[in-house]
Enzyme design. Structure first.
Site, PDB file in Angstrom:
ATOM      1  N   SER A 149       0.838  -1.190   0.000  1.00 46.53           N
ATOM      2  CA  SER A 149       0.000   0.000   0.000  1.00 46.53           C
ATOM      3  C   SER A 149       0.878   1.247   0.000  1.00 46.53           C
ATOM      4  O   SER A 149       1.601   1.495  -0.953  1.00 46.53           O
ATOM      5  CB  SER A 149      -0.961  -0.046   1.193  1.00 46.53           C
ATOM      6  OG  SER A 149      -1.910   0.983   1.125  1.00 46.53           O
ATOM      7  N   GLU A 167     -12.030  12.500  -9.651  1.00 42.74           N
ATOM      8  CA  GLU A 167     -11.648  13.801 -10.189  1.00 42.74           C
ATOM      9  C   GLU A 167     -10.211  13.796 -10.700  1.00 42.74           C
ATOM     10  O   GLU A 167      -9.609  14.854 -10.881  1.00 42.74           O
ATOM     11  CB  GLU A 167     -11.816  14.881  -9.108  1.00 42.74           C
ATOM     12  CG  GLU A 167     -13.254  15.055  -8.638  1.00 42.74           C
ATOM     13  CD  GLU A 167     -13.383  16.102  -7.552  1.00 42.74           C
ATOM     14  OE1 GLU A 167     -12.353  16.434  -6.929  1.00 42.74           O
ATOM     15  OE2 GLU A 167     -14.500  16.590  -7.330  1.00 42.74           O
ATOM     16  N   HIS A 191      -4.124  -0.343  -4.423  1.00 41.44           N
ATOM     17  CA  HIS A 191      -5.575  -0.591  -4.319  1.00 41.44           C
ATOM     18  C   HIS A 191      -6.221  -0.216  -5.655  1.00 41.44           C
ATOM     19  O   HIS A 191      -7.322   0.352  -5.707  1.00 41.44           O
ATOM     20  CB  HIS A 191      -6.193   0.220  -3.179  1.00 41.44           C
ATOM     21  CG  HIS A 191      -5.541   0.010  -1.851  1.00 41.44           C
ATOM     22  ND1 HIS A 191      -5.824  -1.069  -1.053  1.00 41.44           N
ATOM     23  CD2 HIS A 191      -4.587   0.736  -1.213  1.00 41.44           C
ATOM     24  CE1 HIS A 191      -5.080  -0.996   0.050  1.00 41.44           C
ATOM     25  NE2 HIS A 191      -4.323   0.094  -0.038  1.00 41.44           N
TER      26      HIS A 191
END
Length: 306
Positions: A149, A167, A191
């Site tokens: 991660s 966005e 992820h």
């Protein structure tokens, strides 16, 4: 350029314990990460200098719940009969200068960065002797650096530290800074499939088409050897975004807050055992054979080159 003697394993996240600063998630239980424990963590042990006898230091700096994260890694490695596992709870730059901690990473065979906030990693370790020791050992010794991660996102020279997925292709929404610098010419997002981050990786590559965008799914990682040969490990997918052949973009012309256009991005999809040669810029697709439930082997004589 020096070819690193060490190995790098970057993981898209599986035990995501406090790993995202914008989304609050429940703590996932160990039974969810069976493949992580038996697949990627096992590969870390296999690739390490002393295998089950390796000394592992887990760095929980990125996490908001470091004690819990550290305990989970000790338990997970313990299931693989690896008991020489310590945890470094480094919470600030003063801790990073602690001579006892420096001595511990000089002796370790594996250092693993947990998930959390990648900006904590760069802000705390950037420019320190701690990071210099890790990078020197990675370059010159049979030493393994792993990160999941945030630990994976921070591993490269360029690092994404902010940007909402919905966005991402708006100018100014994706923020990039310097990472820890274990691998050049790439930028890593984690992820990736689960959080729909293709847009922000495209944006990152469009701002610097000379770097390769790497999107790591959960339970998925890359083993990097010789500094440029990347092998897909784990149960999911890896998306590579190549901007070298971009024909045109308006990213430098439009105002902050405006959508951007990009012509001719190239995308590769990797799965388990596939390899990508950064030096040759070539994807090597491996044929896999299922031998039992959830277990695959590769057939090296049937490589497909692209």
């Amino acid at each position: 350029m020096i070819v690193p003697k060490g190995k790098l394993i970057i993981i898209g996240g599986a035990v995501d314990m406090g790993s995202n600063v914008t989304i609050q998630e429940h703590i996932r239980q160990p039974d969810y990460i069976k493949f992580f424990e038996q697949g990627i963590l096992r590969r870390i042990i296999t690739e390490s200098a002393k295998h089950e006898g390796s000394l592992i230091e887990v760095i929980t700096t990125a996490s908001q719940i470091p004690e819990l994260v550290g305990d989970e890694y000790i338990k997970a490695f313990g299931q693989l009969n690896v008991t020489n596992v310590n945890v470094l709870h480094i919470k600030g730059r003063e801790d990073a200068a602690n001579e006892a901690y420096l001595d511990r990473i000089r002796k370790a065979d594996v250092v693993m960065f947990s998930g959390g906030d990648q900006l904590r990693l760069t802000a705390i370790f950037g420019g320190t002797e701690f990071l210099q020791i890790l990078k020197h050992r990675y370059q010159h010794e049979n030493f393994l650096v792993a990160g999941t991660s945030a630990g994976a996102a921070a591993a490269s020279t360029h690092m994404i530290y902010r940007g909402q997925s919905n966005e991402a292709l708006i100018k100014g929404e994706v923020q990039i800074t310097a990472g820890l610098g274990f691998i050049d010419s790439v930028i890593v997002d984690t992820h990736f499939v689960q959080r729909g981050r293709i847009g922000r990786l495209m944006y990152a590559v469009a701002t610097n088409p000379g770097i390769l965008g790497i999107g790591l799914g959960e339970d998925t990682g890359l083993l990097v050897t010789d500094g440029n040969m990347m092998e897909a490990i784990g149960s999911g997918l890896i998306i590579l975004v190549d901007g070298r052949n971009i024909v045109a973009t308006n990213i430098y012309d439009v105002a902050i807050g405006s959508p951007v256009s990009i012509d001719s991005l190239k995308v590769h999809v990797m799965s388990i055992f596939d390899k990508y040669d950064l030096a040759q810029q070539r994807l090597i697709i491996k044929k896999t054979v299922k031998v039992e439930e959830g277990v695959f082997i590769h057939a090296p004589d049937n490589d497909l080159l692209q």
